[in-house]
Design a protein around this motif. Sequence first.
Motif, PDB file in Angstrom:
ATOM      1  N   GLY A   1      47.510  39.232  36.720  1.00 32.16           N
ATOM      2  CA  GLY A   1      46.087  39.218  37.002  1.00 32.16           C
ATOM      3  C   GLY A   1      45.354  40.465  36.566  1.00 32.16           C
ATOM      4  N   HIS A   2      46.038  41.384  35.845  1.00 30.46           N
ATOM      5  CA  HIS A   2      45.352  42.553  35.310  1.00 30.46           C
ATOM      6  C   HIS A   2      44.442  42.108  34.158  1.00 30.46           C
ATOM      7  CE1 HIS A   2      48.554  45.632  36.853  1.00 30.46           C
ATOM      8  NE2 HIS A   2      48.103  44.818  37.794  1.00 30.46           N
ATOM      9  N   GLU A   3      43.292  42.768  34.036  1.00 31.07           N
ATOM     10  CA  GLU A   3      42.315  42.352  33.037  1.00 31.07           C
ATOM     11  C   GLU A   3      41.879  43.539  32.181  1.00 31.07           C
ATOM     12  OE1 GLU A   3      39.357  39.523  34.387  1.00 31.07           O
ATOM     13  OE2 GLU A   3      40.316  39.462  36.349  1.00 31.07           O
ATOM     14  N   LEU A   4      41.713  43.284  30.896  1.00 32.04           N
ATOM     15  CA  LEU A   4      41.300  44.307  29.946  1.00 32.04           C
ATOM     16  C   LEU A   4      39.778  44.327  29.862  1.00 32.04           C
ATOM     17  CD1 LEU A   4      42.158  46.378  27.738  1.00 32.04           C
ATOM     18  CD2 LEU A   4      42.074  44.468  26.107  1.00 32.04           C
TER      19      LEU A   4
ATOM     20  N   GLU B   1      40.448  53.819  34.619  1.00 31.33           N
ATOM     21  CA  GLU B   1      39.652  54.293  33.490  1.00 31.33           C
ATOM     22  C   GLU B   1      40.513  54.737  32.313  1.00 31.33           C
ATOM     23  OE1 GLU B   1      36.303  57.769  32.590  1.00 31.33           O
ATOM     24  OE2 GLU B   1      36.681  57.093  34.645  1.00 31.33           O
ATOM     25  N   SER B   2      41.645  55.360  32.585  1.00 31.53           N
ATOM     26  CA  SER B   2      42.483  55.863  31.494  1.00 31.53           C
ATOM     27  C   SER B   2      43.099  54.729  30.675  1.00 31.53           C
ATOM     28  CB  SER B   2      43.587  56.769  32.047  1.00 31.53           C
ATOM     29  OG  SER B   2      44.471  56.038  32.881  1.00 31.53           O
ATOM     30  N   LYS B   3      43.407  53.612  31.328  1.00 32.24           N
ATOM     31  CA  LYS B   3      43.996  52.468  30.639  1.00 32.24           C
ATOM     32  C   LYS B   3      42.962  51.433  30.218  1.00 32.24           C
ATOM     33  CE  LYS B   3      48.472  52.710  33.046  1.00 32.24           C
ATOM     34  NZ  LYS B   3      49.412  51.951  33.922  1.00 32.24           N
ATOM     35  N   GLY B   4      41.772  51.502  30.813  1.00 29.07           N
ATOM     36  CA  GLY B   4      40.757  50.502  30.526  1.00 29.07           C
ATOM     37  C   GLY B   4      41.089  49.148  31.118  1.00 29.07           C
ATOM     38  N   LEU B   5      41.838  49.164  32.236  1.00 32.68           N
ATOM     39  CA  LEU B   5      42.296  47.925  32.848  1.00 32.68           C
ATOM     40  C   LEU B   5      41.796  47.780  34.278  1.00 32.68           C
ATOM     41  CD1 LEU B   5      46.063  47.913  31.774  1.00 32.68           C
ATOM     42  CD2 LEU B   5      44.244  46.498  30.811  1.00 32.68           C
ATOM     43  N   LEU B   6      41.586  46.532  34.683  1.00 40.40           N
ATOM     44  CA  LEU B   6      41.374  46.218  36.085  1.00 40.40           C
ATOM     45  C   LEU B   6      42.744  45.871  36.660  1.00 40.40           C
ATOM     46  CD1 LEU B   6      38.241  43.935  35.688  1.00 40.40           C
ATOM     47  CD2 LEU B   6      38.315  46.373  36.147  1.00 40.40           C
ATOM     48  N   GLU B   7      43.221  46.740  37.539  1.00 41.00           N
ATOM     49  CA  GLU B   7      44.559  46.570  38.104  1.00 41.00           C
ATOM     50  C   GLU B   7      44.420  46.231  39.586  1.00 41.00           C
ATOM     51  OE1 GLU B   7      47.125  49.547  35.243  1.00 41.00           O
ATOM     52  OE2 GLU B   7      46.159  50.425  37.002  1.00 41.00           O
ATOM     53  N   PHE B   8      44.186  44.960  39.852  1.00 41.46           N
ATOM     54  CA  PHE B   8      43.991  44.515  41.222  1.00 41.46           C
ATOM     55  C   PHE B   8      45.305  44.577  41.996  1.00 41.46           C
ATOM     56  CE2 PHE B   8      40.891  42.066  38.642  1.00 41.46           C
ATOM     57  CZ  PHE B   8      39.729  42.623  39.157  1.00 41.46           C
ATOM     58  N   LYS B   9      45.227  45.054  43.219  1.00 42.42           N
ATOM     59  CA  LYS B   9      46.436  45.124  44.057  1.00 42.42           C
ATOM     60  C   LYS B   9      46.973  43.729  44.330  1.00 42.42           C
ATOM     61  CE  LYS B   9      44.925  49.440  46.214  1.00 42.42           C
ATOM     62  NZ  LYS B   9      43.714  49.554  45.357  1.00 42.42           N
ATOM     63  N   THR B  10      46.060  42.794  44.496  1.00 47.78           N
ATOM     64  CA  THR B  10      46.422  41.383  44.640  1.00 47.78           C
ATOM     65  C   THR B  10      45.616  40.598  43.620  1.00 47.78           C
ATOM     66  OG1 THR B  10      46.785  41.652  47.020  1.00 47.78           O
ATOM     67  CG2 THR B  10      46.521  39.407  46.203  1.00 47.78           C
ATOM     68  N   SER B  11      46.278  39.726  42.898  1.00 48.05           N
ATOM     69  CA  SER B  11      45.603  38.975  41.842  1.00 48.05           C
ATOM     70  C   SER B  11      44.385  38.236  42.365  1.00 48.05           C
ATOM     71  CB  SER B  11      46.573  37.961  41.211  1.00 48.05           C
ATOM     72  OG  SER B  11      45.895  37.122  40.303  1.00 48.05           O
ATOM     73  N   LYS B  12      43.304  38.297  41.609  1.00 48.40           N
ATOM     74  CA  LYS B  12      42.098  37.545  41.934  1.00 48.40           C
ATOM     75  C   LYS B  12      42.013  36.282  41.070  1.00 48.40           C
ATOM     76  CE  LYS B  12      39.512  41.657  43.354  1.00 48.40           C
ATOM     77  NZ  LYS B  12      39.522  41.326  44.786  1.00 48.40           N
ATOM     78  N   GLY B  13      43.125  35.965  40.439  1.00 47.80           N
ATOM     79  CA  GLY B  13      43.189  34.804  39.571  1.00 47.80           C
ATOM     80  C   GLY B  13      43.907  35.168  38.285  1.00 47.80           C
ATOM     81  N   HIS B  14      45.014  34.490  38.006  1.00 50.22           N
ATOM     82  CA  HIS B  14      45.752  34.744  36.776  1.00 50.22           C
ATOM     83  C   HIS B  14      46.205  33.418  36.178  1.00 50.22           C
ATOM     84  CE1 HIS B  14      48.678  34.814  40.125  1.00 50.22           C
ATOM     85  NE2 HIS B  14      49.475  34.178  39.280  1.00 50.22           N
ATOM     86  N   LEU B  15      46.403  33.416  34.872  1.00 50.66           N
ATOM     87  CA  LEU B  15      46.762  32.197  34.174  1.00 50.66           C
ATOM     88  C   LEU B  15      48.076  31.612  34.681  1.00 50.66           C
ATOM     89  CD1 LEU B  15      45.928  33.409  30.568  1.00 50.66           C
ATOM     90  CD2 LEU B  15      44.736  31.572  31.766  1.00 50.66           C
ATOM     91  N   LYS B  16      48.117  30.284  34.779  1.00 56.17           N
ATOM     92  CA  LYS B  16      49.375  29.635  35.112  1.00 56.17           C
ATOM     93  C   LYS B  16      50.393  29.948  34.018  1.00 56.17           C
ATOM     94  CE  LYS B  16      47.507  25.789  37.831  1.00 56.17           C
ATOM     95  NZ  LYS B  16      48.267  26.062  39.070  1.00 56.17           N
TER      96      LYS B  16
END
Length: 242
Positions: free
Chosen positions: A212-215, A168-183
């Motif tokens: 894989g972190h998302e804003l 919440e403080s960063k406004g980011l989804l910080e997945f422990k393991t990527s759920k999909g990230h750009l090549k």
Amino acid sequence: MKDSLYTVLIKPIHDLNESEVEAIVELYLAYYDGSSRDRIIADLKTKTEILLLHHDSILIGFSSFELYQILYEGKMRQIIYSGDTVVHHKHWGQQALSSAWIRYIGALRSKVGEMPIYWFLIVKGHRTYKFLPAFTKSFFPHWSIDRSDLKPLLDILAKEKFEDDYNESKGLLEFKTSKGHLKENIALVKENEKEKPSVNFFLQRNPNYRLGHELACLCEFDDENLKPFTKRILYSKSENRE
């Protein structure tokens, strides 16, 4: 590229046939690592509808989303939660997909009447973040306009969907393991792009997007907040559903 060469179908997720699902999976995996066929299909099932972009009858793009309503501050709100959007890189110049999406929102507005509509978007890369300033005047987070009034609702939406993965403080989804990230070749930001305020801001706010972190982002989809370009499309003839 002439948009007349493209067709866009808007379908409920449960109406997708097997060949369409497989084409969506193939297209997604061409641009993202850290995912799988099963994960993509499972994610699709959490959405309600999808736009399918075709060129010469071949699927070259899609954008999935979920429609739902919540009660916030004593008033019902219509939420459009955007899922994955992928377009083949040879067709990045087309406007057919975004135009169809805007027209769809126009049709939705006629159904919900005076109910406020909010676009809830989670952003994997700088190109997706640029859709926000392309369509709307202000949103949260913005590099120069203070729309912190939207953050409480954004926090509620993000925590409801992502629970502890949402910082919440960063406004980011910080997945422990990527759920999909750009090549890597797609995630690369060109030097001239970094000079753009939207791109520079995204990179500052989400420095680990390659992991894989998302804003998390939110904007109001009302007339006062729409760019003239968006309004022109919004009030044009609605896109036909299949």
